[in-house]
Design a protein around this motif. Structure first.
Motif, short mmCIF file in Angstrom:
data_model
loop_
_atom_site.label_atom_id
_atom_site.label_comp_id
_atom_site.label_asym_id
_atom_site.label_seq_id
_atom_site.Cartn_x
_atom_site.Cartn_y
_atom_site.Cartn_z
N SER A 49 0.86 -1.19 0.00
CA SER A 49 0.00 0.00 0.00
C SER A 49 0.89 1.23 0.00
O SER A 49 2.00 1.21 0.55
N ASP A 94 -12.36 3.03 -8.89
CA ASP A 94 -12.35 1.57 -9.01
C ASP A 94 -13.25 1.21 -10.19
O ASP A 94 -14.33 1.77 -10.33
N CYS A 146 -4.83 2.91 -10.14
CA CYS A 146 -3.58 3.31 -9.49
C CYS A 146 -2.71 4.13 -10.44
O CYS A 146 -2.18 5.18 -10.07
N ALA A 192 -7.47 4.32 -4.66
CA ALA A 192 -7.61 3.13 -5.50
C ALA A 192 -7.09 1.94 -4.69
O ALA A 192 -6.75 2.08 -3.52
N HIS A 193 -7.04 0.76 -5.32
CA HIS A 193 -6.48 -0.38 -4.59
C HIS A 193 -5.51 -1.15 -5.48
O HIS A 193 -5.64 -1.19 -6.70
N THR A 194 -4.51 -1.75 -4.84
CA THR A 194 -3.40 -2.38 -5.54
C THR A 194 -3.61 -3.87 -5.80
O THR A 194 -2.88 -4.47 -6.59
N CYS A 201 -3.31 4.31 -2.36
CA CYS A 201 -3.65 3.04 -3.01
C CYS A 201 -3.44 1.93 -1.99
O CYS A 201 -2.30 1.64 -1.60
#
Length: 430
Positions: free
Chosen positions: A65, A312, A246, A87-89, A266
């Motif tokens: 993160s 997302d 990301c 956002a997310h990884t 992220c």
């Protein structure tokens, strides 16, 4: 405001980023390289932070993160609010179990655990490689972690032939325990997987290793990201959900100039609920706020003046399955980013935050679409509602429309990622 982004360069850099990021650990490494090149300064969470106006900084947690930001140049600091993008990884995948060695009929296989809501069928008959993080004890006695990536096909999950299951196209379901262990070779005795990892690491790093203590490894598809279509209309790759966002958020941050407070976060573990030390439901963002906004009396006013854009991906309307969408809310690829709305708060968008996003898009010259799930279907969620609940920051959930979400290979429009980047650039500069 005219954009500093170039679509052709942006999309080519996006493809490279996707290929270089087979796991969240590698994604954060890729982002760190881009931030370092842009002059951002790394701050270790275990050290004291001395922050200077106008400078860019970033910090990481768990290696999976990352939070990057610019300190405001204005004498009033963050008082006009902070422009957040989140956002997310992580992406759904197959992770290797702690004791994975299997030997069946002379075939060496590795036991895997399903991470997140994986669309399993597309994992069969693909050239698979392996990547992630390994923690070792060095001959010096130190314990150190390394990233590893085999970078070549080392495994496959073969399908059962249609001749042995004539109803496969009609009734076959997938047993995650017994159908999914990839074949990695042939053997007469069960190999020691950790010893294989040790030898691989020794061949790729200049370090002396006594023992592999543990690992977090995931299989991934070796096929590279690409532009597809007669006119290269589509970006096709693994992990578009959500490495696409990301990269979009990072590029928007990098081309923005100092001024207001600008933040990109992220997080890992969104695909499994975000409840972890480095997930969106964990303390990473709140602890960053404690460091950067230590005066609590001002903090709440600053956050009330802020906007968090949770990016997302969204479900684009599939031409072969159009009936799965609400007729008025089926986003089309290459027709602009999507505002995601849900009356039951599975998304955090409301009329005011959606209006702010629409205004940003108008100023950037980018079209906007809307997504609402069919009233007879359940709705997924993302980090937006978590951030809004934990911090009270006004939040809007948006995303690029895509096909085949959670497949081993996903599809998005080549125009949409660039379009969302222009909106986020406007967000950071507004």
């Amino acid at each position: 405001m005219s954009s500093k982004l170039n679509k052709q360069v942006f999309n080519q850099q996006l493809l490279s980023f996707l290929d270089a990021s087979p796991t969240p650990f590698h994604a954060v490494k890729s982002m760190r390289c881009l931030l370092d090149d842009a002059g951002f300064i790394f701050l270790d969470e275990s050290s004291h932070w001395n922050l200077e106006a106008g400078k860019g900084y970033y910090s990481t947690r768990n290696g999976s993160s990352i939070i990057a930001w610019r300190q405001p140049t204005d004498s009033h600091g963050f008082e006009s609010g902070i422009r957040f993008t989140g956002a997310h990884t992580d992406s759904p995948c197959l992770k290797v179990k702690p004791q994975p060695e299997l030997l069946k009929q002379g075939y060496f296989q590795l036991g895997v655990e399903v991470y997140g809501g994986v669309l399993l069928n597309p994992w069969f008959d693909r050239d698979l490689s392996l990547a992630g993080r390994i923690t070792v004890k060095q001959t010096s006695g130190d314990i150190k972690s390394h990233l590893i990536d085999f970078q070549k096909p080392i495994a496959i999950i073969p399908s059962l032939a249609i001749h042995l299951d004539r109803e496969a196209n009609v009734t076959r379901s997938i047993n995650a325990q017994t159908y999914l262990p990839p074949i990695v070779g042939q053997a007469t005795e069960k190999p020691d997987f950790r010893e294989l990892l040790k030898q691989q690491l020794l061949s790729t790093t200049d370090t002396s290793i006594e023992q592999v203590l543990d690992y977090e490894l995931a299989f991934y598809d070796c096929q590279k990201a690409s532009l597809v279509g007669l006119d290269e209309n589509f970006i096709v790759s693994a992990r578009l959900d959500n490495l696409l966002s990301c990269f979009i958020g990072l590029q928007a941050l990098l081309v923005s100039t100092s001024g207001a407070g600008q933040v990109l976060i992220c997080n890992d573990h969104e695909e499994v609920g975000s409840a972890s030390a480095c997930g969106a439901q964990g303390p990473m963002l709140s602890q960053w706020l404690d460091r950067v906004l230590p005066r609590e009396s001002n903090r709440y006013a600053i956050l009330a003046n802020s906007l968090f854009i949770s990016a997302d991906n969204a479900h684009g309307i599939h031409p072969n399955f159009a009936e799965r969408h609400d007729d008025n809310h089926g986003p089309l690829l290459n027709q602009g980013p999507v505002i995601k709305v849900n009356a039951n708060q599975r998304y955090a968008s409301n009329s005011e935050t959606s209006a702010q996003f629409r205004d940003l898009a108008n100023r950037a010259g980018v079209k906007v679409q809307s997504f609402v799930v069919r009233s007879d279907q359940g709705c997924g969620s993302t980090i937006g509602p978590i951030v809004a609940t934990e911090t009270g920051i006004p939040t809007v959930d948006v995303g690029v429309p895509q096909f085949a979400m959670h497949s081993i290979r996903e599809t998005a429009g080549a125009e949409d990622a660039f379009g969302l980047a222009k909106v986020l650039e406007q967000h950071y500069q507004s």
